[in-house]
Design a protein around this motif. Structure first.
Motif, PDB file in Angstrom:
ATOM      1  N   ALA A   1      -2.895  -3.483  -2.899  1.00 34.94           N
ATOM      2  CA  ALA A   1      -1.680  -4.115  -3.485  1.00 34.94           C
ATOM      3  C   ALA A   1      -0.788  -4.568  -2.028  1.00 34.94           C
ATOM      4  O   ALA A   1       0.117  -5.343  -2.432  1.00 34.94           O
ATOM      5  CB  ALA A   1      -0.331  -2.328  -4.006  1.00 34.94           C
ATOM      6  N   ARG A   2      -0.566  -3.582  -0.998  1.00 35.24           N
ATOM      7  CA  ARG A   2      -0.223  -4.289   0.438  1.00 35.24           C
ATOM      8  C   ARG A   2      -1.286  -5.609   0.684  1.00 35.24           C
ATOM      9  O   ARG A   2      -0.257  -6.750   0.846  1.00 35.24           O
ATOM     10  CB  ARG A   2      -0.002  -3.342   1.031  1.00 35.24           C
ATOM     11  CG  ARG A   2       0.851  -1.930   0.920  1.00 35.24           C
ATOM     12  CD  ARG A   2       0.709  -1.137   2.045  1.00 35.24           C
ATOM     13  NE  ARG A   2       2.097  -0.463   2.188  1.00 35.24           N
ATOM     14  CZ  ARG A   2       1.788   0.768   2.786  1.00 35.24           C
ATOM     15  NH1 ARG A   2       0.695   1.020   3.375  1.00 35.24           N
ATOM     16  NH2 ARG A   2       2.649   1.910   3.190  1.00 35.24           N
ATOM     17  N   ASP A   3      -2.703  -5.568   0.584  1.00 35.00           N
ATOM     18  CA  ASP A   3      -3.177  -6.995   0.433  1.00 35.00           C
ATOM     19  C   ASP A   3      -3.072  -7.839   0.057  1.00 35.00           C
ATOM     20  O   ASP A   3      -3.307  -8.738   0.700  1.00 35.00           O
ATOM     21  CB  ASP A   3      -4.835  -5.966   1.145  1.00 35.00           C
ATOM     22  CG  ASP A   3      -5.175  -5.803   1.998  1.00 35.00           C
ATOM     23  OD1 ASP A   3      -4.278  -5.586   3.250  1.00 35.00           O
ATOM     24  OD2 ASP A   3      -6.254  -4.922   1.984  1.00 35.00           O
ATOM     25  N   GLU A   4      -3.103  -7.337  -1.134  1.00 34.93           N
ATOM     26  CA  GLU A   4      -3.195  -9.038  -2.320  1.00 34.93           C
ATOM     27  C   GLU A   4      -1.557  -9.115  -2.332  1.00 34.93           C
ATOM     28  O   GLU A   4      -1.366  -9.944  -3.374  1.00 34.93           O
ATOM     29  CB  GLU A   4      -3.808  -7.973  -3.175  1.00 34.93           C
ATOM     30  CG  GLU A   4      -4.782  -7.898  -2.809  1.00 34.93           C
ATOM     31  CD  GLU A   4      -5.567  -9.209  -2.587  1.00 34.93           C
ATOM     32  OE1 GLU A   4      -5.178  -9.951  -2.596  1.00 34.93           O
ATOM     33  OE2 GLU A   4      -7.177  -9.288  -2.502  1.00 34.93           O
ATOM     34  N   ARG A   5      -0.541  -8.664  -1.936  1.00 32.26           N
ATOM     35  CA  ARG A   5       0.558  -9.049  -2.515  1.00 32.26           C
ATOM     36  C   ARG A   5       1.108  -8.924  -3.405  1.00 32.26           C
ATOM     37  O   ARG A   5       2.059  -9.717  -4.127  1.00 32.26           O
ATOM     38  CB  ARG A   5       1.040  -9.814  -1.764  1.00 32.26           C
ATOM     39  CG  ARG A   5       0.910 -10.179   0.081  1.00 32.26           C
ATOM     40  CD  ARG A   5       1.187 -11.555   0.298  1.00 32.26           C
ATOM     41  NE  ARG A   5       0.295 -13.052   0.368  1.00 32.26           N
ATOM     42  CZ  ARG A   5      -0.194 -13.223  -0.621  1.00 32.26           C
ATOM     43  NH1 ARG A   5       0.479 -13.913  -1.317  1.00 32.26           N
ATOM     44  NH2 ARG A   5      -1.073 -14.032  -0.882  1.00 32.26           N
ATOM     45  N   ILE A   6       0.969  -7.811  -4.418  1.00 38.50           N
ATOM     46  CA  ILE A   6       1.207  -7.252  -5.379  1.00 38.50           C
ATOM     47  C   ILE A   6       2.845  -7.159  -6.118  1.00 38.50           C
ATOM     48  O   ILE A   6       2.954  -6.741  -4.382  1.00 38.50           O
ATOM     49  CB  ILE A   6       0.370  -6.387  -6.137  1.00 38.50           C
ATOM     50  CG1 ILE A   6      -0.634  -5.939  -5.722  1.00 38.50           C
ATOM     51  CG2 ILE A   6       0.936  -5.656  -7.010  1.00 38.50           C
ATOM     52  CD1 ILE A   6      -1.623  -7.444  -6.938  1.00 38.50           C
ATOM     53  N   ASP A   7       3.163  -7.633  -7.325  1.00 44.13           N
ATOM     54  CA  ASP A   7       4.691  -7.460  -7.348  1.00 44.13           C
ATOM     55  C   ASP A   7       5.372  -7.240  -8.595  1.00 44.13           C
ATOM     56  O   ASP A   7       6.027  -6.471  -8.864  1.00 44.13           O
ATOM     57  CB  ASP A   7       5.196  -8.452  -6.967  1.00 44.13           C
ATOM     58  CG  ASP A   7       4.841  -9.824  -7.250  1.00 44.13           C
ATOM     59  OD1 ASP A   7       3.868  -9.336  -8.536  1.00 44.13           O
ATOM     60  OD2 ASP A   7       5.667 -10.994  -6.865  1.00 44.13           O
TER      61      ASP A   7
END
Ligand code: NZQ
Ligand code: ZN
Length: 384
Positions: free
Chosen positions: A81-87
């Motif tokens: 989630a951090r790597d893919e900038r999940i929101d």
């Protein structure tokens, strides 16, 4: 009635076909991480239905969240989630997937070691928004602010609560529960039953609506629980069970009344050390807990005996005996055994269970904080 503040911000979409309507609940342009469990949602087609409903959004997926979700697995999702900038997070599954997703939501922006949220009650000051598509009526995680997470390496099963992890919305389609194996149907009924008991079988505070809501939910479980097992595709039965399980722990019946939760805390240690399903542990602990604490719970046990089980004959002690026996028989009728010995757990298991309670600071449990380690030991012994 006790003073209370009640706020539940989760929007519920309920009924057959409701998954088709989830897209407007997610912010336009969001990068969405769909989380799921061991594959049931792949096999049943629910994941495909979700993907179709969200066509056009940027979707990522993380599968493999296990029953009794583990910190170890969830931290891999946190990295993704951090790597893919999940929101936005969308949990598709039962309580374990939803709980796990709540932890991911709180852990992604957390500065420091996220396990501290569980082990040290480190305050959650930010969380990703999340939604859920429920496939297993049981925990009410779809409409509450709690989550229970296990750390495999240390056999700790701990909970956290934060208003920031209330799902923004939850889709409750009762037909999604048709594919549940009988064991999970029964688990859901027992879990919801015990959630109600933890908030109802305490001591009277003249909270008439909360009591009558609780009794209505219990009566619905007793009436429709066995029918769900006998007629798995009876929509009305599944709908009633799904909504009952949600209302059992969305804060409504617990507002303004004393709450116990000792059965859950003793049960969590059994899952952590012996791997039993959450509901199996509750079926073991609740009848024993009621027996050991029958004096402290006397007035509510008598009310429960009369209003839930229709027991009006005999003296007060006999009615309490019968109410506890009916509770045990109900769980057993759902094929959920109610003794530690039925799961191959003997007296030698009790000292480690009590030691784990102590290590987790679970030394003053119950509606009057008077369930200490000696009482817990007595309950485990009663449950053999
Ligand atoms: O992992 P998958 O493949 O999805 O399979 C699951 C899992 O094996 C399967 N399943 C779920 N929906 C299905 C299905 N199989 C076929 N058809 C479907 N529609 O069922 C199995 C059990 O799933 P799980 O999510 O573990 O069950 P449940 O919803 O009972 O959740 C239990 C967890 O919730 C916690 C428990 O401690 C436990 O970790 N709780 C959470 C609470 C809360 N957040 O408020 C309160 C509860 O007291 C509870 O402690
Ligand atoms: Zn529970």
């Amino acid at each position: 009635m006790q003073n209370f503040t009640f706020h539940n911000p989760t929007r519920i979409l309920f009924g057959q076909g409701c998954i088709a309507n989830i897209a407007p609940e997610i912010p336009a342009g969001a990068r969405v991480l769909i989380t799921y469990g061991g594959g049931s949602v792949v096999n049943t087609g629910t994941l495909a239905e979700v993907r179709q409903a969200l066509a056009g959004l940027t979707l990522f997926e993380f599968g493999g969240i296990e029953p009794n979700p583990t910190y170890e697995t969830l931290m891999r999702a946190v990295t993704l989630a951090r790597d893919e900038r999940i929101d936005f997070l969308l949990a598709v599954g039962g309580g374990s997937v939803i709980d796990g997703t709540k932890f991911i939501a709180a852990a992604v922006p957390f500065v420091g070691e996220p396990w501290d949220i569980l082990a040290r009650h480190a305050p959650v000051t930010a969380a990703l928004p999340l939604g859920s598509v429920l496939t297993l009526p049981a925990t009410a995680s779809e409409m509450n602010a709690g989550a229970v997470i296990t750390r495999h390496a240390t056999q700790d099963k701990l909970f956290f609560v934060s208003p920031l992890v209330f799902p923004r919305f939850s889709a409750l389609d009762p037909t999604k529960s048709y594919t549940l194996p009988p064991r999970q149907v029964a688990n859901g009924i027992v879990d919801a039953f015990v959630h109600i008991a933890e908030q109802y079988l305490t001591y009277p505070v003249d909270a008439k609506v909360q009591d009558r809501f609780a009794e209505g939910l219990l009566l619905t479980l007793i009436e429709d629980g066995p029918r769900a097992l006998a007629e798995p595709e009876n929509y009305a039965v599944r709908a009633n069970l799904m909504w009952t399980a949600t209302l059992a722990l969305n804060g409504l019946i617990g507002a303004g009344v004393p709450q116990d939760w000792s059965t859950h805390m003793l049960g969590h240690e059994i899952t952590a050390l012996h791997g039993l399903d959450h509901a199996q542990t509750l079926a073991i602990v609740l009848p024993a807990m009621l027996q050991v604490r029958r004096l402290a719970k006397r007035d509510k046990l008598l009310q429960y005996a009369e209003r839930v089980w229709g027991l009006t004959d005999g003296d007060a002690e006999a009615r309490i005996d019968a109410a506890i026996a009916h509770t045990r028989a109900f769980f057993e009728s759902l094929q959920v055994p109610t003794r530690l010995s039925s799961y191959g757990i003997g007296p030698e298991a009790i000292a480690p269970l009590v030691a784990h309670l102590e290590r987790h600071g679970m030394t003053a449990l119950g509606e009057r904080q008077d369930v200490g380690l000696a009482c817990a030991r007595q309950v485990y012994e009663q449950a053999l």
